[in-house]
Design a protein around this motif. Sequence first.
Motif, PDB file in Angstrom:
ATOM      1  N   ASP A 275       0.847  -1.189   0.000  1.00 20.98           N
ATOM      2  CA  ASP A 275       0.000   0.000   0.000  1.00 20.98           C
ATOM      3  C   ASP A 275       0.890   1.250   0.000  1.00 20.98           C
ATOM      4  N   LEU A 276       0.578   2.189  -0.890  1.00 19.63           N
ATOM      5  CA  LEU A 276       1.366   3.421  -0.988  1.00 19.63           C
ATOM      6  C   LEU A 276       1.453   4.152   0.353  1.00 19.63           C
ATOM      7  N   THR A 277       0.384   4.086   1.152  1.00 15.22           N
ATOM      8  CA  THR A 277       0.355   4.842   2.411  1.00 15.22           C
ATOM      9  C   THR A 277       1.341   4.308   3.445  1.00 15.22           C
ATOM     10  N   VAL A 278       1.827   3.076   3.293  1.00  8.06           N
ATOM     11  CA  VAL A 278       2.769   2.514   4.265  1.00  8.06           C
ATOM     12  C   VAL A 278       4.149   2.293   3.660  1.00  8.06           C
ATOM     13  N   ASN A 279       4.328   2.696   2.405  1.00  6.30           N
ATOM     14  CA  ASN A 279       5.617   2.470   1.754  1.00  6.30           C
ATOM     15  C   ASN A 279       6.756   3.164   2.490  1.00  6.30           C
ATOM     16  N   ALA A 280       6.479   4.335   3.043  1.00  5.16           N
ATOM     17  CA  ALA A 280       7.523   5.075   3.753  1.00  5.16           C
ATOM     18  C   ALA A 280       8.045   4.307   4.959  1.00  5.16           C
ATOM     19  N   HIS A 281       7.207   3.448   5.543  1.00  5.57           N
ATOM     20  CA  HIS A 281       7.642   2.635   6.680  1.00  5.57           C
ATOM     21  C   HIS A 281       8.486   1.445   6.211  1.00  5.57           C
ATOM     22  N   PHE A 282       8.181   0.933   5.025  1.00  7.00           N
ATOM     23  CA  PHE A 282       8.891  -0.245   4.537  1.00  7.00           C
ATOM     24  C   PHE A 282      10.263   0.075   3.962  1.00  7.00           C
ATOM     25  N   SER A 283      10.406   1.202   3.314  1.00  6.91           N
ATOM     26  CA  SER A 283      11.658   1.525   2.632  1.00  6.91           C
ATOM     27  C   SER A 283      12.886   1.451   3.540  1.00  6.91           C
ATOM     28  N   PRO A 284      12.837   2.008   4.773  1.00  7.14           N
ATOM     29  CA  PRO A 284      14.012   1.869   5.647  1.00  7.14           C
ATOM     30  C   PRO A 284      14.261   0.424   6.076  1.00  7.14           C
ATOM     31  N   GLN A 285      13.199  -0.369   6.202  1.00  9.02           N
ATOM     32  CA  GLN A 285      13.347  -1.767   6.622  1.00  9.02           C
ATOM     33  C   GLN A 285      13.927  -2.639   5.506  1.00  9.02           C
ATOM     34  N   MET A 286      13.641  -2.280   4.253  1.00 10.30           N
ATOM     35  CA  MET A 286      14.041  -3.105   3.116  1.00 10.30           C
ATOM     36  C   MET A 286      14.700  -2.227   2.056  1.00 10.30           C
ATOM     37  N   PRO A 287      15.894  -1.675   2.348  1.00  8.47           N
ATOM     38  CA  PRO A 287      16.512  -0.698   1.441  1.00  8.47           C
ATOM     39  C   PRO A 287      16.918  -1.279   0.092  1.00  8.47           C
ATOM     40  N   ASN A 288      17.143  -2.583   0.014  1.00 11.13           N
ATOM     41  CA  ASN A 288      17.615  -3.188  -1.232  1.00 11.13           C
ATOM     42  C   ASN A 288      16.492  -3.864  -2.028  1.00 11.13           C
ATOM     43  N   GLN A 289      15.260  -3.744  -1.551  1.00 14.95           N
ATOM     44  CA  GLN A 289      14.126  -4.386  -2.204  1.00 14.95           C
ATOM     45  C   GLN A 289      13.358  -3.384  -3.053  1.00 14.95           C
ATOM     46  N   LEU A 290      13.171  -3.724  -4.318  1.00 14.54           N
ATOM     47  CA  LEU A 290      12.353  -2.894  -5.177  1.00 14.54           C
ATOM     48  C   LEU A 290      10.889  -3.131  -4.820  1.00 14.54           C
ATOM     49  N   ILE A 291      10.196  -2.046  -4.443  1.00 12.60           N
ATOM     50  CA  ILE A 291       8.826  -2.159  -3.959  1.00 12.60           C
ATOM     51  C   ILE A 291       7.895  -1.402  -4.899  1.00 12.60           C
ATOM     52  N   PHE A 292       6.826  -2.054  -5.312  1.00 12.71           N
ATOM     53  CA  PHE A 292       5.805  -1.427  -6.144  1.00 12.71           C
ATOM     54  C   PHE A 292       4.610  -1.083  -5.269  1.00 12.71           C
ATOM     55  N   ASN A 293       3.857  -0.080  -5.687  1.00 11.37           N
ATOM     56  CA  ASN A 293       2.745   0.422  -4.873  1.00 11.37           C
ATOM     57  C   ASN A 293       1.402   0.132  -5.509  1.00 11.37           C
ATOM     58  N   TYR A 294       0.393   0.015  -4.670  1.00 14.12           N
ATOM     59  CA  TYR A 294      -0.989  -0.001  -5.155  1.00 14.12           C
ATOM     60  C   TYR A 294      -1.800   1.019  -4.385  1.00 14.12           C
TER      61      TYR A 294
END
Length: 294
Positions: A275-294
């Motif tokens: 979810d785009l609204t929680v992406n900011a929380h995930f990015s620091p936890q998974m810096p090397n993972q490419l994450i797509f949003n919905y």
Amino acid sequence: MQQFIFLLTSLNGMHKPNFSTQLLKALQQKSTVTILVAMVDFEAVWTVRQYLNQLATKNRWVKDVKLLTLADLFAEEPGLALTAEERHTMDLSDFEQRLFAADQEQIKRYLSKGHMVAELRQVDDDTPMSLRQYQADQLTQVDTYGLDGTVVGIEKIQNEVAQTSYLLNQHGEAVLRFVRHERPIEHVYNLSATSAMLATQFADAKQVASAVTMSKRQLEKAEANTVDKTQIITTTEAYYGVLAYSNYRRFSDIYAFYQAILSRLLTPETRLYVDLTVNAHFSPQMPNQLIFNY
């Protein structure tokens, strides 16, 4: 082989139009598509099932989606036997029963001297969904069932909010404990008339932003004479601490826990959607993972 994983952290995220759009696009790739339902609200899993069933009536590919829950992931993990007080099972046989029909389910309400003591949601007579327990007409506990009819989650409720939740393994032992906390957070707002934000005075809700177009010189003069109108608003934020009983590992917040369970599933070929609204929380936890949003 490429796989798609959609991490579902809230029902609001599921109801976003972009969620179903991205899901259907992934299904067209003829790859494995998994929806990981990781909500602390265990009962919401049944809402997700109902939503996917409805979506499948419009698109036959949806039946190929793999639905993965926290209960599925931790079914075989060792756990802790709950005490009778923590488990709080109910014998419903002595209470008056009322049956109500609802969309896609039926509800049985159990009464004692006119007061509701329990409410059982069922798909049908053989498939329970959840049992809500009441004391003095106040909701105190929600037991959520899995597809096999066993309890997979227990939520302890206070003031209509789950404060402590237990995820159970296939033996009925607690494998995870989620505890809700609150902490103060501060938001800083610039309430000056020249602020780029269309500001609102919090004291009297009076709009103070000017709609008048100013020349560059006028703007510079106004900024020089502007009194500092920065305002700090303190609010509270809810967050969850997580404890795994298998090894007594503690997670400081729910997103660190999500990262740990995703590490079990992700491969170099995985395409992860959050979810785009929680992406900011995930990015620091998974810096090397490419994450797509919905």
